[in-house]
Design a protein around this motif. Structure first.
Motif, short mmCIF file in Angstrom:
data_model
loop_
_atom_site.label_atom_id
_atom_site.label_comp_id
_atom_site.label_asym_id
_atom_site.label_seq_id
_atom_site.Cartn_x
_atom_site.Cartn_y
_atom_site.Cartn_z
N UNK A 1 24.90 -28.44 -10.04
CA UNK A 1 24.89 -27.13 -10.69
C UNK A 1 24.03 -27.15 -11.95
N UNK A 2 23.27 -26.07 -12.16
CA UNK A 2 22.54 -25.83 -13.41
C UNK A 2 22.98 -24.47 -13.93
N UNK A 3 23.27 -24.40 -15.24
CA UNK A 3 23.73 -23.14 -15.84
C UNK A 3 22.87 -22.82 -17.05
N UNK B 1 22.40 -29.14 -16.60
CA UNK B 1 22.01 -29.28 -15.19
C UNK B 1 22.61 -30.56 -14.60
N UNK B 2 22.41 -30.73 -13.30
CA UNK B 2 22.94 -31.91 -12.58
C UNK B 2 24.45 -32.06 -12.76
N UNK B 3 25.17 -30.93 -12.73
CA UNK B 3 26.62 -30.96 -12.91
C UNK B 3 27.28 -31.08 -11.55
N UNK B 4 27.99 -32.17 -11.33
CA UNK B 4 28.70 -32.38 -10.06
C UNK B 4 30.06 -33.00 -10.34
N UNK B 5 31.11 -32.25 -10.08
CA UNK B 5 32.46 -32.81 -10.14
C UNK B 5 33.42 -31.88 -9.40
N UNK B 6 34.60 -32.40 -9.12
CA UNK B 6 35.59 -31.64 -8.36
C UNK B 6 36.88 -31.53 -9.17
N UNK C 1 21.77 -32.14 -22.18
CA UNK C 1 21.45 -31.24 -21.07
C UNK C 1 22.12 -31.59 -19.76
N UNK C 2 23.00 -32.60 -19.76
CA UNK C 2 23.69 -33.00 -18.53
C UNK C 2 25.19 -33.13 -18.79
#
Length: 630
Positions: A321-323, A332-337, A505-506
């Motif tokens: 995800x990038x916001x 950016x590069x947002x990945x989690x659950x 930024x991450x």
């Protein structure tokens, strides 16, 4: 000391002294006079009665609202003004050095030079520039900003720079009014470490429980016009305060029962000739009775969050995800659950994109890149730190009524009363409320929606310590899932089971609370430092794989010593905690609770045991951490 606001006393009979190297947290609800007390101590305001005196030669350090800067100067040049006498001393030393160079045979001149060099060194002449650099870096002023003109700084930056200048002066007594405002988490951690080793005394007003727990060794509670002194940090203060309130409650209830019995006897017997004198005697005794006040801390906001229906197991999945905004990507590069029941905290510097991430999840902003997958049966509630969800033209009661038209007025008033809104408050317009009242109204609205997934942006802003404590407990008991942005480290540490760190930024996720994150961060920094100073591969192999017999023997001995220390500390803690429980049970005995002569020695024993528990716990933590390195 006494201070009045018109005819009404703000506080009275305030008496205290401050020892060298004291670490004092001044706490109490908003509006009780904490900042006023600081102003009296600094001489900026006169007390209505009494005075605060400072020993001769003791300078007080205090950050006022107005900044003491020459705004035409650069950051670096302004910080140098703190050391003007030292700089002048250095210039005199330089002149002496030139004189000795011209007259090397002059022994008197050489002796003067030696003494001048020694004095200059002892005064910090060779280290003050390093102090300035360290302080500016610690307060997030990187080197590229040091030549910036102060006039170009924002209000928050000027406040931080005032703090830098004050700490460089090293006054023997620091008075700090909400020092953790305007500071990001990294700066807060750095500031705590600095203040722990500060050479003078510190008195601080703060709503930051994590800060008070790590710094304070005494708590001054200002409430109901009185100042009460407690030993220990904020968490210890809460325990002792709760115990005192329980004891006072027991003594108060017992006395009320006694009064009721006496009044019934008097009423029944005052008219009988045979018992009139006895009744009159009891009435006189009742009139002379010294009444016990009810506990101070009864009036607390009551918050409860619950969901109307359960969500699915998977609540939210963010992938690549990038916001941000059309002209700027924030993260950016947002990945989690996030799974059902998780409490996920998002932390990072101001302006880095934490709120932007929440707004994107709330679909208030479009996704710039990547995807957001929402789980099944989600009911999402949102707490906005700007409190924009409120209509400022409506009254308090209409804010609730318009959302829940089926509710009767009595029930709405009852709910608002549980959030500490008085009968006068509920007819006020939202625009007339304080920041704390608006925050409580927003929480009232949110609690009545019964969502199973809460997104909260800085929910503890505007709340005093008592309200924060209740909110924290309400969210701990909440049966749904929580994603929140916060800079309140105690709140994060107590609630979060996952930390999302927004940086450069991450976003990076840590599977634990704030203490776990700090521990992992320290390990990462240590690995980076080790990597930066790494020896050549061959030399490293020798140092790691070819320990001499003597070195290995020494390591084994150190390990066994640490293991003994850990075991001994664990045994001590078991014994001390049993002793603590035993004393608390004695103090809870109604017969003892009503006897203040017996309570005093028991309270002193309890405080000593709790202090010893803290000492042993710290020793256990240090030994355990050292043992992990083997």
């Amino acid at each position: 000391m006494e201070q009045r606001f018109g005819a009404t006393p703000l506080f009275s009979n305030v008496n205290f002294s401050i020892e060298n190297n004291a670490r004092i947290g001044l706490v109490g609800p908003n509006g009780v006079g904490k900042t006023t007390l600081l102003k009296i101590m600094t001489g900026r305001q006169e007390a209505s009665q009494g005075e605060f005196t400072v020993n001769k030669g003791i300078e007080l350090g205090y950050i006022a609202q107005e900044h003491d800067f020459d705004e035409e100067k650069s950051i670096w040049d302004e910080m140098l003004t703190v050391f003007q006498p030292l700089i002048a001393q250095g210039q005199q030393l330089e002149k002496l050095q030139y004189a000795v160079a011209d007259h090397p045979e002059d022994s008197d001149l050489l002796q003067r030079l030696d003494q001048a060099q020694y004095n200059f060194e002892q005064a910090g002449g060779y280290t003050y520039q390093a102090e300035i650099k360290s302080m500016l870096n610690g307060f997030n002023f990187p080197q590229e900003t040091w030549n910036k003109q102060i006039a170009s700084l924002s209000g928050g930056e000027k406040t931080r720079l005032s703090f830098v200048k004050l700490l460089l002066k090293k006054p023997p007594l620091l008075l700090l009014d909400e020092p953790t405002n305007y500071l990001d988490l990294d700066t807060l951690d750095w500031l705590e470490s600095f203040l722990k080793n500060y050479p003078g005394a510190i008195l601080t007003v703060s709503h930051d429980q994590y800060f008070l727990d790590h710094l304070a060794t005494q708590i001054f509670e200002l409430q109901h016009g009185q100042l009460t002194v407690f030993k220990g940090n904020y968490s210890q203060y809460l325990k002792e305060r709760e115990l005192r309130d329980q004891q006072q409650e027991a003594a108060y209830e017992k006395q009320q029962e006694e009064i009721k019995r006496e009044e019934e006897f008097i009423q029944k017997n005052i008219v009988r000739a045979s018992t009139t004198k006895q009744a009159q005697s009891r009435r006189k005794a009742l009139e002379k009775m010294e009444l016990i006040d009810p506990p101070k801390h009864r009036s607390k906001v009551r918050i409860n969050f619950s969901s109307e229906r359960p969500s699915g197991k998977e609540v939210l999945i963010l992938k690549d995800l990038a916001v941000g905004y059309p002209d700027k990507t924030m993260l950016k590069d947002i990945s989690f659950q996030i799974n059902k029941g998780d409490r996920v905290a998002i932390i990072g510097q101001n302006g880095i994109g934490k709120s932007t991430l929440l707004k994107t999840v709330m679909k208030q902003l479009p996704v710039k890149h990547g995807s957001i997958k929402y789980g099944a049966s989600l009911d999402i509630g949102y707490y906005d730190q700007e409190l924009q969800g409120l209509d400022y033209s409506k009254t308090v009661i209409d804010t609730i009524w318009d959302r829940h038209k089926e509710m009767n007025e009595k029930d709405i008033r009852s709910i608002l009363a549980s959030f500490l809104f008085t009968a006068k408050d509920i007819d006020k317009k939202v625009s007339q409320l304080s920041g704390g009242q608006r925050a409580r109204l927003t929480l009232t609205v949110l609690s009545m929606e019964h969502n199973n997934f809460l997104l909260m942006d800085e929910p503890t802003n505007h709340l005093d310590l008592d309200a924060k404590e209740v909110l924290e407990q309400a969210l701990a008991d909440y049966d749904g899932t929580l994603l929140f942005v916060s800079h309140d480290r105690y709140f994060i540490n107590e609630l979060a089971n996952k930390i999302v760190v927004a940086k450069d930024g991450r976003a990076k996720i840590y599977e634990g609370n704030y203490s776990y994150y700090l521990n992992e961060k320290a390990k990462e920094e240590a690995r980076q430092q080790e990597s930066a100073s790494e020896q050549p591969a061959a030399a490293k192999a020798v140092s790691e794989n070819k320990l001499s017999y003597q070195e290995q023997k020494k390591r084994d001995s150190e390990k066994r010593k640490l293991e003994r220390q850990v075991a001994q500390a664990e045994k001590q803690l078991t014994e001390l905690e049993a002793k603590e429980k035993e004393i608390q049970q004695q103090m809870a005995d109604p017969a003892i609770a009503a006897d203040f002569g017996k309570l005093g020695p028991l309270q002193e024993d309890l405080t000593n045991v709790q202090e010893k528990i803290n000492e042993v716990t710290q020793a256990w933590e240090e030994a355990s951490l050292a043992l992990e390195d083997f």
